[in-house]
Write a protein that holds these residues in place. Structure first.
Motif, PDB file in Angstrom:
ATOM      1  N   GLU A  81      94.667  32.411 -21.937  1.00  0.00           N
ATOM      2  CA  GLU A  81      95.227  33.733 -21.710  1.00  0.00           C
ATOM      3  C   GLU A  81      96.156  34.110 -22.856  1.00  0.00           C
ATOM      4  O   GLU A  81      97.323  33.718 -22.898  1.00  0.00           O
ATOM      5  CB  GLU A  81      95.962  33.772 -20.373  1.00  0.00           C
ATOM      6  CG  GLU A  81      95.036  33.532 -19.184  1.00  0.00           C
ATOM      7  CD  GLU A  81      95.714  33.788 -17.862  1.00  0.00           C
ATOM      8  OE1 GLU A  81      96.914  34.123 -17.858  1.00  0.00           O
ATOM      9  OE2 GLU A  81      95.038  33.657 -16.817  1.00  0.00           O
TER      10      GLU A  81
ATOM     11  N   GLN B  11      98.083  38.900 -17.466  1.00  0.00           N
ATOM     12  CA  GLN B  11      97.049  39.496 -16.624  1.00  0.00           C
ATOM     13  C   GLN B  11      97.227  40.998 -16.500  1.00  0.00           C
ATOM     14  O   GLN B  11      96.251  41.757 -16.557  1.00  0.00           O
ATOM     15  CB  GLN B  11      97.077  38.846 -15.230  1.00  0.00           C
ATOM     16  CG  GLN B  11      96.057  39.413 -14.244  1.00  0.00           C
ATOM     17  CD  GLN B  11      94.618  39.126 -14.652  1.00  0.00           C
ATOM     18  OE1 GLN B  11      94.354  38.178 -15.415  1.00  0.00           O
ATOM     19  NE2 GLN B  11      93.691  39.945 -14.177  1.00  0.00           N
TER      20      GLN B  11
ATOM     21  N   ARG C 217      89.389  34.297 -22.006  1.00  0.00           N
ATOM     22  CA  ARG C 217      89.933  34.308 -20.648  1.00  0.00           C
ATOM     23  C   ARG C 217      89.000  33.581 -19.686  1.00  0.00           C
ATOM     24  O   ARG C 217      89.439  32.991 -18.697  1.00  0.00           O
ATOM     25  CB  ARG C 217      90.174  35.753 -20.177  1.00  0.00           C
ATOM     26  CG  ARG C 217      91.248  36.475 -20.972  1.00  0.00           C
ATOM     27  CD  ARG C 217      91.531  37.857 -20.400  1.00  0.00           C
ATOM     28  NE  ARG C 217      92.168  37.779 -19.086  1.00  0.00           N
ATOM     29  CZ  ARG C 217      93.465  37.598 -18.889  1.00  0.00           C
ATOM     30  NH1 ARG C 217      94.291  37.473 -19.938  1.00  0.00           N
ATOM     31  NH2 ARG C 217      93.964  37.551 -17.680  1.00  0.00           N
ATOM     32  N   ARG C 218      87.717  33.633 -19.974  1.00  0.00           N
ATOM     33  CA  ARG C 218      86.766  32.880 -19.147  1.00  0.00           C
ATOM     34  C   ARG C 218      87.041  31.386 -19.231  1.00  0.00           C
ATOM     35  O   ARG C 218      86.833  30.641 -18.269  1.00  0.00           O
ATOM     36  CB  ARG C 218      85.340  33.200 -19.618  1.00  0.00           C
ATOM     37  CG  ARG C 218      84.254  32.536 -18.805  1.00  0.00           C
ATOM     38  CD  ARG C 218      84.220  33.064 -17.399  1.00  0.00           C
ATOM     39  NE  ARG C 218      83.123  32.485 -16.634  1.00  0.00           N
ATOM     40  CZ  ARG C 218      82.985  32.596 -15.325  1.00  0.00           C
ATOM     41  NH1 ARG C 218      83.886  33.282 -14.628  1.00  0.00           N
ATOM     42  NH2 ARG C 218      81.959  32.052 -14.715  1.00  0.00           N
ATOM     43  N   ARG C 219      87.541  30.965 -20.390  1.00  0.00           N
ATOM     44  CA  ARG C 219      87.866  29.542 -20.594  1.00  0.00           C
ATOM     45  C   ARG C 219      89.349  29.259 -20.305  1.00  0.00           C
ATOM     46  O   ARG C 219      89.896  28.262 -20.757  1.00  0.00           O
ATOM     47  CB  ARG C 219      87.541  29.134 -22.037  1.00  0.00           C
ATOM     48  CG  ARG C 219      86.037  29.213 -22.353  1.00  0.00           C
ATOM     49  CD  ARG C 219      85.751  28.828 -23.797  1.00  0.00           C
ATOM     50  NE  ARG C 219      86.173  27.456 -24.067  1.00  0.00           N
ATOM     51  CZ  ARG C 219      85.453  26.373 -23.787  1.00  0.00           C
ATOM     52  NH1 ARG C 219      84.247  26.513 -23.231  1.00  0.00           N
ATOM     53  NH2 ARG C 219      85.896  25.167 -24.068  1.00  0.00           N
ATOM     54  N   LYS C 220      89.984  30.205 -19.559  1.00  0.00           N
ATOM     55  CA  LYS C 220      91.368  30.056 -19.111  1.00  0.00           C
ATOM     56  C   LYS C 220      92.380  30.065 -20.259  1.00  0.00           C
ATOM     57  O   LYS C 220      93.479  29.543 -20.129  1.00  0.00           O
ATOM     58  CB  LYS C 220      91.553  28.773 -18.292  1.00  0.00           C
ATOM     59  CG  LYS C 220      90.589  28.624 -17.128  1.00  0.00           C
ATOM     60  CD  LYS C 220      90.734  29.777 -16.141  1.00  0.00           C
ATOM     61  CE  LYS C 220      89.787  29.585 -14.958  1.00  0.00           C
ATOM     62  NZ  LYS C 220      89.829  30.737 -14.009  1.00  0.00           N
TER      63      LYS C 220
END
Length: 721
Positions: A605, A609, A600-603
């Motif tokens: 997903e 959310q 998720r840090r690297r987008k």
């Protein structure tokens, strides 16, 4: 009546699943709780306090606050228990005056209601009713929780309040527009206070909730959508923060004080633990010291006859003492002494504890008329009542503490060792520089005039020549506030006899008077709380004690009760299938979290959310609840038992349906109902096989018991016929 619309109707929604699990919990926890009609494990510990409550006798339990004991005492009171039973051994048969069912019903009810609370908690975390039902089934068939709920023990009560606190806070957090929102916040604060009041272990979950509330409050501070209301955003924000602080911090503190207020109000009689407390505390209790010292002269005067008690209770409370025995000329290590009269600290009341406070400038040993009070800063001499030796210290090493000075009753051997018997009165808790020395109330430091040494209890025991009494020394490097260097006048009379023989008779008489002094509640609370936190019983290794590492895989158990003539027994053993899959759920959750977080840090997903936030919140509650209730035990030096793990185990079991539902929906993406059904069947088989050890009946044969020893480390008792 025209404004009332007829007909009036009420609609009620009943969750039949919730009703079913509640009834099942009541059956599994309440069934046959009167059996065995004998003392089971720690009932021998809690029962002693129960009897003292029934008799209003003061006691100290350093293991935790009094609210848990009061809950058990409520059951005893409702059952009509008179407190008359000797709690001296596990397995002792209860007499007819002991209401066994009443003593055990409150913990059983608390353990039962933990099940519906778990159901509601899983639903509140956003998971399905099927997952909530699964959590309930696992907890229903957890043998260790059943055992701990069925007896006069406190873990089930603690877990109940912890689950209620967490559930209430989650409902508050999610009920943004509900009129009951603030009710849930207050309920959470009340439950936190009750959990801590039962056992200090409750603080672990309380701190977890405080941390979660702090994070949520931080999010509220940044929520600009609140500015649409009619009054200012700052006002609403301030109100929100204030209410949370009052409900989660101020309210628990007030309730905690309230528990002690009720405790001290109920226990107004002198008891076996009195001597651990200060003289002022003891004098506030009915009987005991209060009977001896009631109405003594308040002001200490020149000529007063007093006993001096050390403020410290370590290693034991004791009184300044002397007797007709001298220090050896030489000690075993070759060091020499003054060979003067011994001065010690004696842990029992004795006529040799009496001293006379003398004015160095006068020969009189009686109180003048009017009395001349001793004030802070005055110089005095202390004359031992029975031997007429002055309290003395000098530059001679103490027998057991050579870095300190010897304290003696001065004898003039005409060897160029002059008397050094002047002491300055230093009232530590004074309110003015010329305050009068008060009986019981004043904490006094006696400072030697010649050497500036402070009269102090070293805590060391003297050898046989000192009758194993405690050593008193003059400490020249005394700094700060040390209770071992503080003394207070406990028993006190105005001396009237100048002659030695008349004075000896006077010292043996009881004191008389009619002045009453009471401590404030806060003074008593602070002293009692300090004693609970600092005075510990000597910890000894117990046959069934264990380390936290053994709890994870349940390598240990506890034998709670054994029938005197058969193999019937009760063991604290958990459902091994539950414990295994709970451990796996922790591992799987950790792997999922550590996988999702960097992605998720690297987008990237992998999940929505909302699902991620749901998973994180469930981890904070379940994984975090397990961690905060387990990891602190690695830092504790107290004797630990398997039941200390049960709060952590409860949160760990709640993690199982969270992980399973997430895997089912977002990872495996295919039905694995057969696997789940197989696991539940295995849980039931394990529960059923262990139930004779959970309920204590039916009695099994030795071969059947041996077959239940699934781990070599389990100590299942086999009776050889």
């Amino acid at each position: 009546m025209q404004c009332v619309k007829l007909p009036i109707s009420v609609s009620v929604e009943i969750n039949l699943l919730l009703v079913a699990v509640t009834v099942s919990a009541l059956v599994t926890r309440l069934y046959g709780i009167h059996f065995p009609k004998a003392v089971v494990f720690d009932e021998v510990y809690y029962g002693q306090f129960l009897s003292l409550y029934m008799k209003h006798v003061f006691f100290i339990d350093e293991s935790g606050p009094p609210f848990g004991h009061m809950i058990l005492a409520l059951g005893a009171y409702l059952g009509g228990f008179d407190g008359n039973f000797v709690w001296n051994r596990i397995g002792a048969e209860y007499t007819s005056n002991v209401p066994v069912w009443s003593l055990r019903v409150i913990p059983a009810l608390a353990g039962s209601f933990c099940i519906p609370l778990a159901y509601l908690l899983v639903v509140e975390l956003g998971y399905s009713h099927s997952s909530a039902l699964g959590a309930c089934v696992l907890l229903l068939m957890e043998n260790s929780l059943i055992v701990q709920s069925r007896f006069m023990l406190l873990e089930s009560v603690l877990i109940f309040f912890l689950l209620l606190a967490v559930l209430s806070y989650l409902r508050f957090h999610k009920a943004h527009n509900s009129s009951f929102r603030w009710f849930w916040l207050v309920t959470s604060g009340v439950s936190c206070a009750c959990g801590i009041g039962v056992k200090y272990m409750g603080m672990f979950t309380y701190f977890l909730l405080l941390g979660l509330a702090a994070v949520h409050t931080w999010h509220v501070i940044g929520d600009r959508t609140l500015s649409h209301v009619s009054f200012s955003y700052q006002t609403l924000l301030g109100f929100t923060i204030l209410v949370r602080f009052l409900a989660l911090v101020v309210l628990p503190v007030i309730m905690y004080l309230g528990f002690f207020y009720i405790h001290l109000t109920l226990l107004y009689r002198s008891g076996p633990h009195d001597q651990m407390m200060s003289s002022a505390f003891q004098a506030s209790l009915e009987g005991g010291l209060a009977r001896i010292t009631q109405g003594q002269p308040l002001d200490v005067a020149f000529g007063s006859q007093v006993t001096l008690r050390t403020v410290s209770s370590k290693p034991v409370p004791c009184w300044l003492h002397s007797h007709k025995a001298n220090y050896p000329v030489r000690y075993e290590n070759g060091r020499g002494s003054s060979h003067q009269q011994q001065v010690t600290c004696y842990p029992f009341k004795d006529v040799n504890n009496w001293w006379i406070i003398k004015d160095p400038g006068r020969h009189s040993l009686v109180v003048s008329s009017p009395p001349r009070p001793v004030r802070h800063g005055d110089i005095i001499q202390l004359l031992h009542g029975m031997t007429s030796r002055y309290l003395n210290t000098h530059d001679v090493a103490a027998p057991m503490s050579p870095h300190s000075q010897e304290v003696s009753g001065y004898i003039d051997f005409n060897v160029s060792m002059p008397a050094q018997n002047l002491w300055r009165v230093d009232i530590v808790n004074r309110e003015s520089d010329r305050e009068i020395w008060k009986t019981i109330l004043s904490e006094v430091r006696l400072v030697h005039v010649n050497t500036s040494a402070v009269l102090k209890l070293s805590g060391a025991s003297l050898p046989e020549w000192g009758f194993k009494q405690l050593e008193v020394v003059g400490d020249k490097i005394y700094k700060g506030y040390q209770q071992s260097g503080m003394w207070n006048v406990e028993e006190h009379r105005y001396g009237r006899s100048q002659e030695q023989k008349e004075r000896e008779l006077e010292l043996k008489l009881p004191t008389h008077s009619d002045i009453k002094r009471n401590l404030t509640f806060m003074a008593k609370f602070l002293e009692l709380q300090w004693k609970m936190l600092t005075v510990k019983n000597e910890e000894s290794e117990h046959k069934y004690s264990s380390s936290p590492l053994e709890w994870i895989t349940m390598d240990t158990n506890i034998a709670y009760w054994l029938h005197p003539s058969s193999n019937a027994q009760i063991q604290l053993i958990g459902n091994i299938v539950n414990w295994t899959i709970a451990n796996l759920s922790l591992v799987v959750y950790s792997l999922m979290f550590l996988t999702y977080l960097p992605r998720r840090r690297r987008k990237v997903e992998d999940i929505p959310q909302d699902t991620w936030e749901q998973l994180v919140l469930a981890g904070v509650i379940c994984f975090g609840g397990w961690a905060v209730n387990y990891l602190p035990f690695f830092l504790m030096e107290k004797t630990l038992f398997l039941y200390h793990y049960l709060p952590a185990l409860t949160f760990k079991i709640l993690q199982i349906p969270v992980v399973i539902e997430h895997l089912y929906i977002h990872v495996l993406r295919k039905a694995f109902g057969g696997v789940i059904l197989g696991v539940l069947c295995s849980v039931y088989v394990s529960y059923h096989n262990l139930s004779p050890l959970t309920y204590g009946q039916p009695a099994l044969s030795s071969d059947e018991l041996a077959a239940l020893r699934w781990r070599e480390s389990w100590d299942i008792l086999l009776r050889k016929r």
